[in-house]
Design a protein around this motif. Structure first.
Motif, PDB file in Angstrom:
ATOM      1  N   ASP A 176       0.836  -1.211   0.000  1.00  0.00           N
ATOM      2  CA  ASP A 176       0.000   0.000   0.000  1.00  0.00           C
ATOM      3  C   ASP A 176       0.864   1.251   0.000  1.00  0.00           C
ATOM      4  N   ARG A 177       1.941   1.222   0.750  1.00  0.00           N
ATOM      5  CA  ARG A 177       2.853   2.382   0.789  1.00  0.00           C
ATOM      6  C   ARG A 177       3.478   2.616  -0.582  1.00  0.00           C
ATOM      7  N   ALA A 178       3.913   1.545  -1.228  1.00  0.00           N
ATOM      8  CA  ALA A 178       4.500   1.687  -2.566  1.00  0.00           C
ATOM      9  C   ALA A 178       3.482   2.271  -3.536  1.00  0.00           C
ATOM     10  N   HIS A 179       2.227   1.807  -3.471  1.00  0.00           N
ATOM     11  CA  HIS A 179       1.183   2.325  -4.353  1.00  0.00           C
ATOM     12  C   HIS A 179       0.964   3.828  -4.131  1.00  0.00           C
ATOM     13  N   GLN A 180       1.094   4.280  -2.904  1.00  0.00           N
ATOM     14  CA  GLN A 180       0.938   5.711  -2.617  1.00  0.00           C
ATOM     15  C   GLN A 180       1.995   6.526  -3.345  1.00  0.00           C
ATOM     16  N   PHE A 181       3.205   6.011  -3.398  1.00  0.00           N
ATOM     17  CA  PHE A 181       4.265   6.719  -4.116  1.00  0.00           C
ATOM     18  C   PHE A 181       4.044   6.656  -5.621  1.00  0.00           C
ATOM     19  N   VAL A 211       7.274   6.682 -19.632  1.00  0.00           N
ATOM     20  CA  VAL A 211       7.246   6.812 -18.175  1.00  0.00           C
ATOM     21  C   VAL A 211       6.018   6.114 -17.601  1.00  0.00           C
ATOM     22  N   TRP A 212       4.859   6.281 -18.268  1.00  0.00           N
ATOM     23  CA  TRP A 212       3.675   5.546 -17.839  1.00  0.00           C
ATOM     24  C   TRP A 212       3.947   4.040 -17.906  1.00  0.00           C
ATOM     25  N   THR A 213       4.596   3.606 -18.967  1.00  0.00           N
ATOM     26  CA  THR A 213       4.881   2.184 -19.137  1.00  0.00           C
ATOM     27  C   THR A 213       5.774   1.666 -18.013  1.00  0.00           C
ATOM     28  N   ALA A 214       6.841   2.399 -17.713  1.00  0.00           N
ATOM     29  CA  ALA A 214       7.747   1.972 -16.638  1.00  0.00           C
ATOM     30  C   ALA A 214       7.011   1.880 -15.315  1.00  0.00           C
ATOM     31  N   SER A 215       6.191   2.887 -15.025  1.00  0.00           N
ATOM     32  CA  SER A 215       5.439   2.898 -13.771  1.00  0.00           C
ATOM     33  C   SER A 215       4.488   1.705 -13.690  1.00  0.00           C
ATOM     34  N   MET A 216       3.757   1.448 -14.766  1.00  0.00           N
ATOM     35  CA  MET A 216       2.778   0.363 -14.748  1.00  0.00           C
ATOM     36  C   MET A 216       3.445  -1.013 -14.692  1.00  0.00           C
ATOM     37  N   LEU A 217       4.542  -1.179 -15.434  1.00  0.00           N
ATOM     38  CA  LEU A 217       5.196  -2.484 -15.451  1.00  0.00           C
ATOM     39  C   LEU A 217       5.801  -2.815 -14.096  1.00  0.00           C
ATOM     40  N   TYR A 218       6.426  -1.838 -13.464  1.00  0.00           N
ATOM     41  CA  TYR A 218       6.975  -2.083 -12.133  1.00  0.00           C
ATOM     42  C   TYR A 218       5.860  -2.359 -11.139  1.00  0.00           C
ATOM     43  N   GLY A 219       4.755  -1.619 -11.274  1.00  0.00           N
ATOM     44  CA  GLY A 219       3.627  -1.840 -10.380  1.00  0.00           C
ATOM     45  C   GLY A 219       3.056  -3.238 -10.493  1.00  0.00           C
ATOM     46  N   GLN A 220       3.170  -3.848 -11.673  1.00  0.00           N
ATOM     47  CA  GLN A 220       2.661  -5.203 -11.859  1.00  0.00           C
ATOM     48  C   GLN A 220       3.393  -6.210 -10.970  1.00  0.00           C
ATOM     49  N   ILE A 221       4.639  -5.911 -10.637  1.00  0.00           N
ATOM     50  CA  ILE A 221       5.402  -6.820  -9.773  1.00  0.00           C
ATOM     51  C   ILE A 221       4.720  -6.959  -8.419  1.00  0.00           C
ATOM     52  N   LEU A 222       4.137  -5.877  -7.928  1.00  0.00           N
ATOM     53  CA  LEU A 222       3.431  -5.931  -6.652  1.00  0.00           C
ATOM     54  C   LEU A 222       2.235  -6.879  -6.743  1.00  0.00           C
ATOM     55  N   GLY A 223       1.560  -6.851  -7.886  1.00  0.00           N
ATOM     56  CA  GLY A 223       0.442  -7.771  -8.083  1.00  0.00           C
ATOM     57  C   GLY A 223       0.888  -9.218  -8.088  1.00  0.00           C
ATOM     58  N   VAL A 224       2.050  -9.498  -8.664  1.00  0.00           N
ATOM     59  CA  VAL A 224       2.574 -10.859  -8.677  1.00  0.00           C
ATOM     60  C   VAL A 224       2.891 -11.311  -7.250  1.00  0.00           C
TER      61      VAL A 224
END
Length: 310
Positions: free
Chosen positions: A239-244, A263-276
């Motif tokens: 949750d903290r990471a998502h806030q950033f 930049v949107w792509t980098a943000s979204m792809l890294y965010g997918q790791i949290l989902g995994v």
């Protein structure tokens, strides 16, 4: 071990600018596959500059996390900072430096974020725990938030919003805090993904105050205990990471139009790791979270759409 000459070095033959950029491309592609995919969406000039910056950052990180890290001392990092100053002074010492020097000549990049990153590596020499998130935040800024600052200078700003006569003397907004936030979000991502690897090195990057909040001990951590306490702790960290990430994404609209999609792509792809990590039931001790290539590619159209409308 890194060694630099005590006196100004005599000129030696280094590779050409194009060859140096290719070296930087190879190191980016090898060690940062998700990040590399994002760079391919940039213009040729910007992608090359980002490769040069990444290569320097990677080589800096290798001093404390690489195969020869046991030989690294504070003096090693002092020499590396001198090496950095030589590049900024226009005197490349190694083949990788040629591309970075060319990038510095093309874009208004300040030396301070590079110095701050070296300061972050110094922290890894003597720290393996962080009591509070405030302490961890400083570390994350130094080793990753600084990358946001370096990259923003390359990405450029959107100046089209100030074309009206009454805006002619208005300076464009520079999303500095948002750029730092993206770097910190990605570093928090890395910390959660690499828990198992760091545990084997005797390191805990999750703040100890957070472990205590969920009644989870260091002994539990090094045993790799995955239970309800750990899962609650991990949800808190995610949750903290998502806030950033949310804060970072608010700044993308201020970037030059050709920089928004990558930049949107980098943000979204890294965010997918949290989902995994979530789908792996928060077991980051025995499983390393990664996003398959097909899922990365599937995110590209959505990232492009966001770059156009947000």
């Amino acid at each position: 071990m890194l060694q630099l000459p005590k006196s100004p070095p005599r000129m030696k033959t280094l590779v050409s600018v194009d060859e140096s950029y290719q070296l930087c491309r190879h190191i980016t592609e090898k060690y940062a596959k998700t990040f590399y995919l994002g760079t391919l969406l940039m213009s040729a000039a910007k992608r090359r500059a980002i490769w040069a910056i990444y290569a320097w950052c990677r080589r800096t990180d290798e001093l404390v996390d690489g195969p020869a890290s046991a030989l690294t001392t504070p003096e090693t990092l002092d020499l590396w900072e001198q090496h950095l100053e030589s590049i900024f002074a226009g005197h490349p010492l190694e083949n990788f430096d040629v591309a970075l020097l060319d990038t510095l000549q093309r874009y208004p990049i300040d030396i301070q974020p590079f110095r701050d990153m070296i300061a972050g590596q110094r922290m890894d020499l003597y720290r393996s725990r962080y009591e509070t998130f405030e302490e961890l935040y400083l570390y994350c800024y130094r080793v990753a938030g600084t990358v946001g600052l370096m990259s923003t200078a390359v990405m450029g700003l959107d100046t089209t919003t100030n074309t009206a006569p009454w805006h002619q003397h208005k300076q464009p907004y520079i999303p500095t805090e948002e750029a730092i936030a993206l770097g910190i979000a990605m570093q928090l991502n890395n910390i959660l993904r690499d828990v198992g690897e760091d545990a084997r090195r005797g390191r805990i990057y999750i703040p100890l105050e957070d472990l205590a909040r969920f009644n989870y001990t260091e002994q539990d951590f090094f045993k790799g205990v995955v239970d309800d306490r750990w899962r609650s702790l991990m949800r808190f960290q995610i949750d903290r990471a998502h806030q950033f990430y949310t804060k970072a994404e608010q700044g993308i609209t201020y970037l030059a139009p050709d920089a928004r999609w990558p930049v949107w792509t980098a943000s979204m792809l890294y965010g997918q790791i949290l989902g995994v990590i979530e789908r792996n039931n928060y077991d980051v001790f025995s499983q390393r979270a990664y996003v398959p290539q097909w899922k990365k590619l599937r995110a590209l159209p959505l990232a492009w759409m966001r770059s156009q409308v947000l």
